[in-house]
Write an enzyme that holds these catalytic residues in place. Structure first.
Site, PDB file in Angstrom:
ATOM      1  N   HIS A 281      -3.310  -5.070   1.674  1.00  0.00           N
ATOM      2  CA  HIS A 281      -2.598  -5.285   2.943  1.00  0.00           C
ATOM      3  C   HIS A 281      -2.554  -6.767   3.316  1.00  0.00           C
ATOM      4  O   HIS A 281      -3.425  -7.229   4.066  1.00  0.00           O
ATOM      5  CB  HIS A 281      -3.333  -4.543   4.072  1.00  0.00           C
ATOM      6  CG  HIS A 281      -3.185  -3.064   4.044  1.00  0.00           C
ATOM      7  ND1 HIS A 281      -2.220  -2.397   4.764  1.00  0.00           N
ATOM      8  CD2 HIS A 281      -3.876  -2.120   3.381  1.00  0.00           C
ATOM      9  CE1 HIS A 281      -2.327  -1.095   4.553  1.00  0.00           C
ATOM     10  NE2 HIS A 281      -3.329  -0.897   3.719  1.00  0.00           N
TER      11      HIS A 281
ATOM     12  N   GLU B 183      -0.823  -8.145   5.444  1.00  0.00           N
ATOM     13  CA  GLU B 183      -0.560  -8.293   6.884  1.00  0.00           C
ATOM     14  C   GLU B 183      -1.846  -8.181   7.716  1.00  0.00           C
ATOM     15  O   GLU B 183      -1.829  -8.433   8.913  1.00  0.00           O
ATOM     16  CB  GLU B 183       0.484  -7.255   7.342  1.00  0.00           C
ATOM     17  CG  GLU B 183      -0.004  -5.837   7.543  1.00  0.00           C
ATOM     18  CD  GLU B 183      -0.274  -5.056   6.253  1.00  0.00           C
ATOM     19  OE1 GLU B 183      -0.224  -5.647   5.147  1.00  0.00           O
ATOM     20  OE2 GLU B 183      -0.566  -3.847   6.363  1.00  0.00           O
TER      21      GLU B 183
ATOM     22  N   CYS C 243       0.829  -1.215   0.000  1.00  0.00           N
ATOM     23  CA  CYS C 243       0.000   0.000   0.000  1.00  0.00           C
ATOM     24  C   CYS C 243       0.862   1.264   0.000  1.00  0.00           C
ATOM     25  O   CYS C 243       1.468   1.571  -1.018  1.00  0.00           O
ATOM     26  CB  CYS C 243      -1.001  -0.059   1.137  1.00  0.00           C
ATOM     27  SG  CYS C 243      -2.420   0.976   0.812  1.00  0.00           S
TER      28      CYS C 243
HETATM   29  N1  GLN Z   1      -3.412   6.486   0.933  1.00  0.00           N
HETATM   30  C1  GLN Z   1      -2.226   6.171   1.636  1.00  0.00           C
HETATM   31  C2  GLN Z   1      -1.027   6.948   1.096  1.00  0.00           C
HETATM   32  O1  GLN Z   1      -1.137   7.758   0.270  1.00  0.00           O
HETATM   33  C3  GLN Z   1      -1.928   4.702   1.573  1.00  0.00           C
HETATM   34  C4  GLN Z   1      -2.963   3.955   2.375  1.00  0.00           C
HETATM   35  C5  GLN Z   1      -2.454   2.715   3.029  1.00  0.00           C
HETATM   36  O2  GLN Z   1      -1.253   2.444   3.105  1.00  0.00           O
HETATM   37  N2  GLN Z   1      -3.379   1.981   3.549  1.00  0.00           N
HETATM   38  O3  GLN Z   1       0.061   6.734   1.515  1.00  0.00           O
END
Ligand code: GLN
Length: 196
Positions: free
Chosen positions: A178, A180, A80
């Site tokens: 994610h 995890e 992410c």
């Molecule tokens: N939107 C977040 C960002 O720009 C990422 C979101 C996440 O890691 N769950 O870093």
């Protein structure tokens, strides 16, 4: 021999990654400063807020030494926000946020839109015999991938077409979801197995 794996622990979901890796027998170290990078065989960059992680990487002096290690071939898993921090091109990022630019993809921050900012989806992952539950939280949308990037999973987009959600290039593996946040350890396991 257990692998020594760092988890970048400046902000975000580092605890969950640590737990998953420890369940698989890895020796996990939290990385908050340049000296914590010593002796690592791999690193995980967790989800969280890429702008904040970028800022803390800079203020702790960790950005440059870590950038060197990744470009020298340290295996890295970015999830992410971690995907954003590793992507070559970032759309809708904050102008001052930095990226290691170590995987040849273009991502749009929060690219799945507001209504579906967080959702779950069963993903078909290359090499897995059963679906993997993907948890997406304000996830980056992969807008393009260089042909040299190996796509391991895609998702169907509401407006038609599909987008990569798990991919790999050289030593860098990234997911927009994610792994995890589920009990399913297969992605961490795949990452550790590739270190052998
Ligand atoms: N939107 C977040 C960002 O720009 C990422 C979101 C996440 O890691 N769950 O870093």
């Amino acid at each position: 021999m257990p692998k020594t794996v760092g988890v970048l622990a400046l902000q975000g979901a580092s605890r969950e990654h640590t737990a998953a890796l420890e369940k698989l027998g890895a020796n996990v170290l939290q990385v908050r400063m340049p000296e914590h990078l010593r002796g690592l065989e791999a690193l995980v960059i967790p989800g969280g807020e890429s702008t904040t992680i970028s800022m803390l990487l800079e203020s702790s002096g960790t950005f440059e030494p870590l950038a060197d290690l990744i470009s020298e071939g340290l295996p890295v898993l970015g999830t992410c926000a971690g995907m954003i921090l590793l992507a070559k091109d970032v759309i809708d990022g904050r102008p001052d946020q930095k990226s290691f630019a170590q995987i040849d993809i273009t991502v749009r921050r929060n690219g799945f839109g507001r209504q579906i900012a967080s959702f779950e989806s069963d993903l078909k992952i290359s090499g897995f015999t059963t679906p993997f539950r993907g948890v997406f939280i304000r996830a980056p949308l992969v807008q393009s991938c260089d042909p040299s990037v190996e796509t391991l999973a895609t998702i169907e987009l509401d407006g038609g077409g599909q987008s990569t959600v798990l991919c790999r290039q050289r030593n860098v593996t990234v997911s927009s979801f994610h792994p995890e946040l589920t009990d399913d350890l297969r992605i961490h396991q795949m990452f550790l197995e590739n270190l052998d």
